[in-house]
Design a protein around this motif. Structure first.
Motif, PDB file in Angstrom:
ATOM      1  N   GLU A 105      81.539  15.556 -70.973  1.00  0.00           N
ATOM      2  CA  GLU A 105      82.011  14.168 -70.910  1.00  0.00           C
ATOM      3  C   GLU A 105      81.674  13.394 -72.181  1.00  0.00           C
ATOM      4  O   GLU A 105      82.503  12.642 -72.709  1.00  0.00           O
ATOM      5  CB  GLU A 105      81.376  13.477 -69.695  1.00  0.00           C
ATOM      6  CG  GLU A 105      81.901  12.075 -69.449  1.00  0.00           C
ATOM      7  CD  GLU A 105      81.304  11.459 -68.195  1.00  0.00           C
ATOM      8  OE1 GLU A 105      81.350  10.215 -68.088  1.00  0.00           O
ATOM      9  OE2 GLU A 105      80.787  12.208 -67.345  1.00  0.00           O
ATOM     10  N   ASP A 106      80.459  13.581 -72.703  1.00  0.00           N
ATOM     11  CA  ASP A 106      80.067  12.873 -73.923  1.00  0.00           C
ATOM     12  C   ASP A 106      80.954  13.265 -75.097  1.00  0.00           C
ATOM     13  O   ASP A 106      81.330  12.420 -75.925  1.00  0.00           O
ATOM     14  CB  ASP A 106      78.601  13.161 -74.265  1.00  0.00           C
ATOM     15  CG  ASP A 106      77.643  12.438 -73.329  1.00  0.00           C
ATOM     16  OD1 ASP A 106      78.096  11.509 -72.625  1.00  0.00           O
ATOM     17  OD2 ASP A 106      76.454  12.798 -73.306  1.00  0.00           O
ATOM     18  N   GLU A 148      84.358  11.586 -74.849  1.00  0.00           N
ATOM     19  CA  GLU A 148      84.251  10.172 -75.216  1.00  0.00           C
ATOM     20  C   GLU A 148      84.111  10.014 -76.732  1.00  0.00           C
ATOM     21  O   GLU A 148      84.746   9.147 -77.352  1.00  0.00           O
ATOM     22  CB  GLU A 148      83.038   9.563 -74.513  1.00  0.00           C
ATOM     23  CG  GLU A 148      82.866   8.078 -74.783  1.00  0.00           C
ATOM     24  CD  GLU A 148      81.653   7.501 -74.064  1.00  0.00           C
ATOM     25  OE1 GLU A 148      81.096   6.504 -74.566  1.00  0.00           O
ATOM     26  OE2 GLU A 148      81.269   8.057 -73.016  1.00  0.00           O
ATOM     27  N   GLN A 149      83.290  10.860 -77.354  1.00  0.00           N
ATOM     28  CA  GLN A 149      83.094  10.793 -78.794  1.00  0.00           C
ATOM     29  C   GLN A 149      84.385  11.136 -79.551  1.00  0.00           C
ATOM     30  O   GLN A 149      84.724  10.491 -80.557  1.00  0.00           O
ATOM     31  CB  GLN A 149      81.958  11.739 -79.210  1.00  0.00           C
ATOM     32  CG  GLN A 149      80.588  11.289 -78.721  1.00  0.00           C
ATOM     33  CD  GLN A 149      79.611  12.442 -78.560  1.00  0.00           C
ATOM     34  OE1 GLN A 149      79.973  13.619 -78.683  1.00  0.00           O
ATOM     35  NE2 GLN A 149      78.355  12.093 -78.272  1.00  0.00           N
TER      36      GLN A 149
END
Length: 592
Positions: free
Chosen positions: A257-258, A261-262
């Motif tokens: 998920e990170d 998003e990044q």
């Protein structure tokens, strides 16, 4: 063809033959040459197998395209290109350049890597450097190619490069560092910092003069000095090691998920902030121009010389100005051809108005494409060619007038010609009858609209053709006294002289109108040239202001690092740019 090409997949722009020779790909060059829109060029460089292609596919709005590779071998050889409509900027084309991995042991030619890196810098408006882990000395060493740029790229053709130092930020792209598989906390002195602060902290210089410190500082100085803006993104690992091998087949829900998003933040930033590729003075580069520049740079490398940006721009200007000249002339012809069905014009002024409107459109086309037209050489040539073309169309207009008038007189004279053949006027009182018929023809001719600017001359020619016939009719008319014959001949001569005088007056008026038209034409060229020069002046000043703001940031870094000598040098460069802006408002020399 449409101005924006939506390529279904990337093509190789610059081929790396056997890891030893760079060659421009003609198919890719042709694609660029057909793009007339300004281009935003984002290039990515970095060590092989660091996930460069994934980011580029993301920017293209696709999961596949640039080869990701799933082994330790580098999949991208040379420089690959993908042109797509810019998703955020209508009227612009996004050109993505994915370079082969630097440091590929299979190539065995470090010089080749340096040229790939240099070409990415030369062609892009935004350069992305991709690395793994952290920004440390090892990753800086991977970026050692930046320290060789002054040896591999010349800004000016002169051998003296001392004046180039202030110019790199004007010519070179923005710089974005993407750190992949980042696992550290973004902190400094136990305080949280941003990604950009992390980058700038990593670029801080060390005090000292020994070689070890110089080697440490050199790549950092180059990054600060060459590139006009600096940005950093850190990314978590996108997926497990096993899933990395099938990354392009994974859905976003299967990625970390990170990381998703990044990647979204990176995507939005690059598409929003990456500017159109520009040349000196803020001139926007089109796909067509980018193709010419790429071919020019590769040709220089093939010949064993260093690519020179000034020479490349001069060669580009020659090509663009020649094409601009032809495009503008074609536009003039196209606009004038629309008026041909309206020929003949009733007056000379009506024709000149058509010419002026067509010339105005042609100048717009020329100004839109011309580039660095020194001393208005090509614009003067355009005016000369349009003047010649105007004469051709004027001749067509006059011919249309003559043809119409002759046909009209032929139709109006059918009865009188038949009567002459039948000898109806070779009788007593015949001249009076002939004179009445002739006056009827002249009156009907005069009231007929649409005859054009040669109406009077054609009538005069018609009367001249009938002069001997009328003289014979006068002599054959026994009812006329000698005095009446003399008066009839004198009247014909007077009418002829009046028409000749009227023709002279008309021709003089037409000549005067053409001279006035030349003055208006000059003013039209001058006005549109001044408008373009004003736009270029503003673009140059804007570009200078951007460079000044960026050098002020560089100056702050040097000041914080305690390098006063470098601060002084930057102050001189900034002062020079400000002086340049202060003199931009001076008078420009117009030569037409």
């Amino acid at each position: 063809m449409p101005p924006v090409l939506s390529m279904p997949q990337p093509v190789c722009l610059i081929e790396n033959v056997d890891g030893d020779k760079l060659v421009i790909n003609k198919e890719a060059e042709k694609i660029l040459l057909e793009i007339s829109q300004p281009v935003v060029v984002i290039a990515i460089v970095g060590k092989y197998r660091t996930g460069k292609s994934y980011l580029m596919n993301k920017l293209a709005g696709s999961k596949t395209g640039f080869a990701l590779g799933s082994s330790i071998q580098s999949k991208t050889k040379g420089i690959w290109m993908w042109c797509v409509p810019h998703p955020r900027n209508p009227g612009k084309t996004l050109v993505l350049l994915d370079t082969e991995g630097l440091g590929d042991v299979e190539k065995g030619n470090c010089k080749n890597d340096a040229w790939i890196f240099s070409l990415a810098v030369l062609l892009s408006s935004a350069l992305v450097f991709n690395s793994l882990g952290t920004i440390d000395q090892q990753s800086m060493e991977q970026l050692h190619y930046v320290t060789e740029l002054t040896k591999l790229i010349k800004l000016k053709s002169s051998s003296d490069q001392s004046n180039e130092t202030a110019e790199y930020k004007r010519f070179f792209p923005s710089f974005t560092w993407c750190v992949r598989d980042f696992t550290l906390l973004l902190e400094k002195n136990d305080k949280p910092i941003t990604e950009d602060e992390y980058l700038m902290s990593s670029l801080e210089l060390k005090k000292g003069t020994d070689k070890r410190i110089q080697d440490y500082n050199l790549p950092r100085e180059c990054i600060l000095h060459f590139f006009h803006t600096h940005k950093c993104f850190v990314f978590d690992r996108p997926a497990s090691k096993k899933k990395l091998q099938i990354l392009e087949t994974l859905k976003e829900s299967e990625l970390e998920e990170d990381f998703v998003e990044q990647a979204a933040i990176f995507y939005n930033f690059m598409l929003t902030n990456s500017r159109v590729k520009t040349l000196a003075g803020g001139i926007e580069v089109t796909g067509r121009m980018l193709g010419v520049l790429a071919a020019s740079y590769v040709k220089a490398i093939q010949s064993g010389t260093v690519p020179c940006m000034e020479n490349a721009v001069l060669a580009l200007a020659e090509i663009e100005n020649t094409a601009a000249l032809q495009d503008a002339l074609s536009k003039y012809e196209c606009e004038m051809d629309k008026y041909i069905p309206k020929f003949p014009t009733e007056t000379q002024q009506e024709f000149l108005t058509m010419h002026m409107e067509s010339e105005k459109e042609a100048i717009k086309v020329f100004m839109g494409r011309s580039l660095n037209d020194k001393d208005q050489k090509y614009q003067r040539k355009l005016k000369e060619l349009i003047d010649h073309k105007m004469i051709e169309y004027s001749t067509k207009n006059e011919k249309a007038s003559r043809d119409f008038c002759r046909k009209l007189l032929q139709e109006l004279s059918v009865t009188i010609e038949n009567d002459i053949l039948q000898g109806k006027y070779s009788v007593p009182g015949g001249h009076k009858k002939y004179l009445m018929k002739k006056l009827n023809v002249v009156e009907a001719y005069n009231i007929k609209p649409g005859k054009g600017i040669k109406a009077l001359e054609v009538m005069q020619e018609y009367i001249a053709e009938k002069k001997e016939i009328e003289a014979a009719i006068i002599q054959a008319d026994d009812s006329l006294t000698k005095k009446e014959r003399q008066l009839a001949e004198e009247r014909a001569q007077t009418e002829n002289a009046e028409r000749e005088k009227e023709i002279i007056v008309q021709n003089n008026k037409a000549l005067q109108q053409r001279m006035e038209d030349q003055d208006r034409s000059f003013e039209q060229h001058k006005e549109m040239l001044m408008d373009k020069m004003e736009q270029e002046r503003k673009m140059m000043m804007q570009q200078n202001e951007l460079v000044i703001s960026q050098k002020l940031k560089e100056q702050e870094v040097m000041m914080n690092s305690g390098f006063q000598d470098k601060v002084s040098a930057l102050q001189n460069e900034i002062a020079g740019l400000r002086r340049q802006n202060a003199t931009q408002g001076g008078k420009k020399c117009i030569i037409l």
